[in-house]
Design an enzyme around this catalytic site. Structure first.
Site, PDB file in Angstrom:
ATOM      1  N   GLU A  94     -34.193 -67.850   0.797  1.00  0.00           N
ATOM      2  CA  GLU A  94     -33.341 -68.711   1.606  1.00  0.00           C
ATOM      3  C   GLU A  94     -32.848 -67.970   2.840  1.00  0.00           C
ATOM      4  OE1 GLU A  94     -31.666 -71.579  -1.954  1.00  0.00           O
ATOM      5  OE2 GLU A  94     -30.463 -69.840  -1.436  1.00  0.00           O
ATOM      6  N   CYS A 107     -28.756 -65.683   9.174  1.00  0.00           N
ATOM      7  CA  CYS A 107     -28.576 -64.775   8.041  1.00  0.00           C
ATOM      8  C   CYS A 107     -29.903 -64.793   7.281  1.00  0.00           C
ATOM      9  CB  CYS A 107     -27.424 -65.283   7.183  1.00  0.00           C
ATOM     10  SG  CYS A 107     -27.221 -64.377   5.650  1.00  0.00           S
ATOM     11  N   CYS A 114     -33.314 -59.683  -6.002  1.00  0.00           N
ATOM     12  CA  CYS A 114     -32.654 -58.425  -5.664  1.00  0.00           C
ATOM     13  C   CYS A 114     -32.661 -57.529  -6.886  1.00  0.00           C
ATOM     14  CB  CYS A 114     -31.215 -58.689  -5.219  1.00  0.00           C
ATOM     15  SG  CYS A 114     -30.405 -57.237  -4.505  1.00  0.00           S
ATOM     16  N   CYS A 118     -24.899 -56.465  -8.495  1.00  0.00           N
ATOM     17  CA  CYS A 118     -23.502 -56.774  -8.172  1.00  0.00           C
ATOM     18  C   CYS A 118     -23.072 -57.974  -9.020  1.00  0.00           C
ATOM     19  CB  CYS A 118     -23.362 -57.104  -6.691  1.00  0.00           C
ATOM     20  SG  CYS A 118     -23.998 -55.803  -5.639  1.00  0.00           S
ATOM     21  N   CYS A 121     -22.390 -61.582  -7.420  1.00  0.00           N
ATOM     22  CA  CYS A 121     -23.357 -62.169  -6.481  1.00  0.00           C
ATOM     23  C   CYS A 121     -24.434 -62.963  -7.215  1.00  0.00           C
ATOM     24  CB  CYS A 121     -24.003 -61.055  -5.653  1.00  0.00           C
ATOM     25  SG  CYS A 121     -25.263 -61.648  -4.512  1.00  0.00           S
ATOM     26  N   CYS A 339     -21.904 -66.446   1.589  1.00  0.00           N
ATOM     27  CA  CYS A 339     -22.188 -65.088   1.082  1.00  0.00           C
ATOM     28  C   CYS A 339     -22.250 -65.083  -0.432  1.00  0.00           C
ATOM     29  CB  CYS A 339     -21.061 -64.121   1.426  1.00  0.00           C
ATOM     30  SG  CYS A 339     -20.979 -63.647   3.110  1.00  0.00           S
TER      31      CYS A 339
END
Ligand code: SAH
Length: 346
Positions: A94, A107, A114, A118, A121, A339
């Site tokens: 995305e 962005c 990933c 974290c 997230c 975010c």
């Protein structure tokens, strides 16, 4: 068996020139094709109208153009746009367009999924499938530039590597993409308008400093106390704050570029006086500013945005110590574009 054709955009300009010279054509043809591929973002060889038909079909026989496809575009009530981008192997990432009165920021993602963990997230819940290629990163930017022109009547002005993935764990490709984005043969954007955001990979921060890159650096800090940071960003056990700090001092000494720290204040995690004081101390190692970002809940309620009073305490304490602070409101929350919300939900 059919031989797998090579992605033509994996070739440098020199390699493309050599290809034409080797195929009985002028090396200069390589420059023309290169311009079509990057500056004009051609999706097919047929679009290359100043190249002869024979040459185009020769290219067709040897190469593919692995262009991304914007599968779905969602628009938020605040104007933010989220693109679901399909890659040639059907994986999806995305990217987000964030408009303000004066700018349009893209962005972009650097990896599919990933590998970091974290806990706050949404992207960390996706397995890291692979790194994006330079052209896949570049294409995300071009798609957003086009949308910016179409919907906001102006070109893209800024780029942040704050989408899916950890850019410094795909360092070479991210740098190659930025080269194309900033080159006059690509989009010709100023590197000063680009920010690479990292969770903090000290070795790579030093490498970037050594290469004297011209773009900005943001670090997702969230805590300046090892114990706390490791509990929310477990890889901090591998890259502790001492190493991060040392790499940031190194970065500043080489580049003289101020560092941005991204920081979310959570209730019961880092909303204490000790936490702010540790942050103030951390900010003094190298010139920096702090972006206090709003927490975007990702589901289970384990993390809660701290009270306004706690955020005010952060802002006041930092300012009293001469550190620039901005408090950033989320954009695109209603379409899961803010975010930490990028998770290929749709
Ligand atoms: N891996 C890089 C790039 C991702 S940037 C990095 O960590 O910097 C995404 C930014 O959003 C990071 O600052 C991250 O810490 C922050 N973030 C992640 N989840 C969030 C959430 N739920 N709410 C607000 N910010 C979040």
């Amino acid at each position: 068996m059919e031989i797998k054709k090579k992605d033509i955009r994996a070739l440098t300009k020199e390699q493309l020139r050599a290809f034409f010279a080797d195929h009985g054509d002028k090396a200069f043809r390589g420059n023309q094709v290169y311009e079509w591929l990057w500056q004009k973002s051609a999706h097919s060889f047929d679009a290359m109208t100043n190249i002869s038909k024979e040459t185009r079909s020769m290219l067709e026989e040897n190469f593919v153009i692995n262009h991304i496809k914007v599968d779905q575009m969602q628009r938020s009530s605040d104007g933010t746009i989220k693109n679901a981008v399909r890659l040639h192997d059907d994986l999806v990432v995305e990217s987000v367009l964030i408009p303000t009165d004066t700018r349009t920021t893209a962005c972009v993602s650097s990896q599919v999924g990933c590998s970091l963990d974290c806990r706050f997230c949404a992207t960390s819940r996706l397995k890291r499938m692979r790194n994006l290629n330079p052209d896949e990163i570049y294409d995300q930017v071009v798609a957003i530039d086009n949308e910016s022109r179409l919907y906001f009547d102006r070109p893209l002005s800024n780029i942040v590597f704050m989408g899916m993935g950890e850019p410094l764990m795909n360092y070479n490709n991210v740098l190659k993409a930025i080269d194309k984005i900033t080159s006059p043969e690509g989009l010709g954007m100023s590197p000063k308008r680009i920010i690479v955001s990292t969770s903090g990979v000290p070795k790579m921060i030093k490498k970037m400093a050594d290469e004297e890159v011209k773009f900005g650096l943001a670090v997702s800090l969230h805590s300046a106390i090892d114990e706390v940071r490791t509990s929310i960003m477990p890889f901090n056990a591998t890259f502790p704050l001492k190493d991060l700090r040392e790499s940031l001092e190194y970065w500043y000494n080489k580049t003289k570029n101020r560092i941005t720290y991204e920081y979310v204040v959570w209730e019961g995690i880092n909303d204490t006086k000790d936490a702010v004081e540790a942050l103030v101390k951390f900010c003094k190692f190298a010139p920096s500013k702090v972006n206090l970002i709003e927490y975007n809940p990702i589901d289970d309620g384990e993390f809660q945005q701290a009270s306004n009073a706690a955020i005010a305490m952060y802002k006041n304490t930092l300012e009293r110590n001469g550190i620039t602070v901005t408090v950033r409101r989320s954009r695109g929350k209603d379409i899961d574009a803010a975010c930490g919300q990028l998770a290929n939900k749709s």
